[in-house]
Design an enzyme around this catalytic site. Structure first.
Site: not given
Length: 521
Positions: A220, A443, A496
């Site tokens: 994951s 940023d 998953h």
């Protein structure tokens, strides 16, 4: 380029004399972030490669044999059924980009695991990168599943990613030490995949004999970290295995694309859920109507939080994306209401349901997940609460109150964090302002280098789950096309949680793709 071998003995002797001189401050730092030690930074993106080559500080073979240093403590071996384990603690820079002398330090914990009787065997190393962000590795209690499979031929390293588990954990209580939201946000900016990889490299050159390369297994979010590793420190890798974790790698913040795909997949999973358990349509509608009619639009939770219809929908985060999730969600709704023991008593949601709801979310034990979730997609751009923005575009499908009143199925959301969660979830309330600062931060440094990935030489095998709730199949395939030489196993046999559900098969298949046991095409 980072050297794959230890530096010459004269350099080691000089460094060891220096480290011994600073031994006291290094030990103290395990208890205080304010003390400074001087470990080596392996942030390959921030230093010239020739300088890095000359700074490797420790003979990995000596440490792997059980030695310790001021920046690496090795514990004694201990046992669980059919496994032998020992603990390692590393003192690393909070900010690897500042170099070895300027940054405050944190501790990163790693657990070494081998099959019983193999403690002294020369086994190749495999680093496991846990899913998340913000979750620690599970502690092995026996030899089973994928751990058992890996330990058949590897020396397994379970690293608690910085801020989790025993790695200077960022808990609801520990983060309250910061005096302002700005200070906390400034601290948290160092807890993404770039620094997780820097930590891993810091550990590798001190732990692996001769500072050799190791195999990594990323599950994951751990797969996201693996792609960052391939981008910025491929010289540290022998091979890479990824399960359900190929990230979007475009510049800026591709979170909008992630959540657009995520809402579509959530709708698909909701439809399958209600086909499995059609009786739950009315139960959930009744519960949503009840919550909406209460004062304030919800009810108090045992912890001090507040359960609203939109909060109820977040159960899809755990219930819609893993094996047995549907069943667990169904059984949870079977215990929504208290029985009427006294005639005329008002209808009330049971304490058991409210308590179970909170336990499903894990925000009280792993708040870092909520705080850092959207930032894992950001490179030079702000997330600006992307999931919340995309939800507004599909609100006609995810308006719980309207759906309940109109007799439509109430849809649960998937892997998404929303700003109102920092008002309704008690454990997250103190960090609301910090979360907003992180959502507006622009940023963020790069997490991937597409050019390096295009020229990748590290053998990579990845399991891609076709109906993955958490990782878009389409976006994963777009990224895979940018990683040279990657081998893909595309399957709808697993969700998953494939590594947890049948780890033996998943590991065997991926390793087989790299060692020639599986066909090339």
């Amino acid at each position: 380029m980072l050297l794959l071998h230890a530096p010459p003995s004269p350099f080691l002797r000089t460094l060891l004399r220096y480290n011994n001189h600073n031994h006291h401050s290094s030990r103290v730092f395990f208890f205080s972030l304010s003390h400074f030690t001087k470990p080596f930074s392996i942030a390959t993106r921030f230093f010239s490669r020739s300088r890095l080559s000359s700074l490797l500080p420790m003979d990995g073979q000596r440490l792997a044999a059980g030695g310790s240093s001021p920046e690496h403590f090795t514990g004694d071996w201990y046992s669980v059924p059919e496994l032998r384990l020992r603990d390692h603690r590393f003192t690393v820079p909070l900010d690897h980009s500042q170099g070895p002398y300027s940054s405050p330090k944190i501790t990163v914990f790693a657990r070494e695991v081998v099959a019983a009787g193999k403690e002294e065997q020369k086994l190749p190393y495999l680093l496991y990168l846990q899913g998340g962000p913000g979750f620690e590795c599970r502690q092995p209690t026996e030899s089973s599943g994928w751990v058992q499979k890996v330990c058949e031929e590897f020396r397994l390293i379970l690293m608690d990613q910085r801020g989790t588990g025993l790695s200077t954990p960022l808990t609801v209580s520990s983060m309250l030490q910061f005096k302002s939201a700005e200070e906390l946000a400034d601290f948290l900016k160092h807890f993404r995949a770039d620094n997780i990889v820097n930590d891993a490299e810091f550990i590798r050159v001190r732990l692996v004999p001769d500072a050799g390369p190791w195999t990594i297994l990323g599950q994951s979010y751990g797969g996201f970290c693996a792609v960052t590793y391939l981008s910025f420190a491929p010289q540290g890798l022998k091979q890479a295995l990824i399960t359900g974790g190929i990230p979007p790698i475009g510049g800026g913040c591709p979170a909008d694309s992630v959540y657009k795909a995520g809402f579509k997949q959530a709708i698909n999973q909701n439809e399958k859920y209600y086909k499995r358990f059609p009786q739950d349509v009315k139960i959930v509608q009744e519960l949503v109507n009840y919550l909406a009619e209460q004062e304030g639009g919800g009810v108090a939770l045992p912890s001090g939080g507040f359960l609203t219809p939109r909060g109820l929908q977040t159960l899809g985060l755990s219930g819609l994306g893993s094996s047995a999730g549907f069943e667990s969600l169904h059984y949870l709704f079977q215990r929504v209401w208290d029985p009427t023991l006294v005639p005329g008593a008002p209808k009330k949601i049971s304490y058991n349901f409210l308590s179970s709801f909170e336990k499903w979310l894990s925000f009280d034990t792993n708040p870092l997940y909520a705080l850092m979730h959207e930032s894992i997609y950001c490179q030079g751009s702000a997330s600006k609460w992307s999931a919340n923005s995309i939800r507004s575009e599909v609100e006609d499908r995810f308006d719980a109150i309207r759906a309940a009143k109109e007799g439509l199925p109430v849809l649960f959301t998937g892997e998404m964090i929303f700003p109102w969660m920092f008002d309704e979830i008690h454990a997250l309330k103190p960090f609301k302002d910090a979360a907003h600062i992180l959502a507006e931060k622009k940023d963020w440094p790069p997490l991937y280098d597409v050019q390096v990935l295009n020229n990748n030489k590290v053998p990579v095998a990845a399991a891609v789950y076709y109906e993955d709730l958490y990782v878009s199949f389409k976006l994963a395939m777009e990224t895979a096309s940018q990683i040279a030489g990657i081998r893909l196993w595309i399957t709808n046999e697993f969700m998953h949680s494939g590594l947890r559900d049948d780890g033996n098969k998943v590991i065997d298949h991926l390793l087989g793709m790299l060692n020639g046991k599986k066909p090339l095409f």
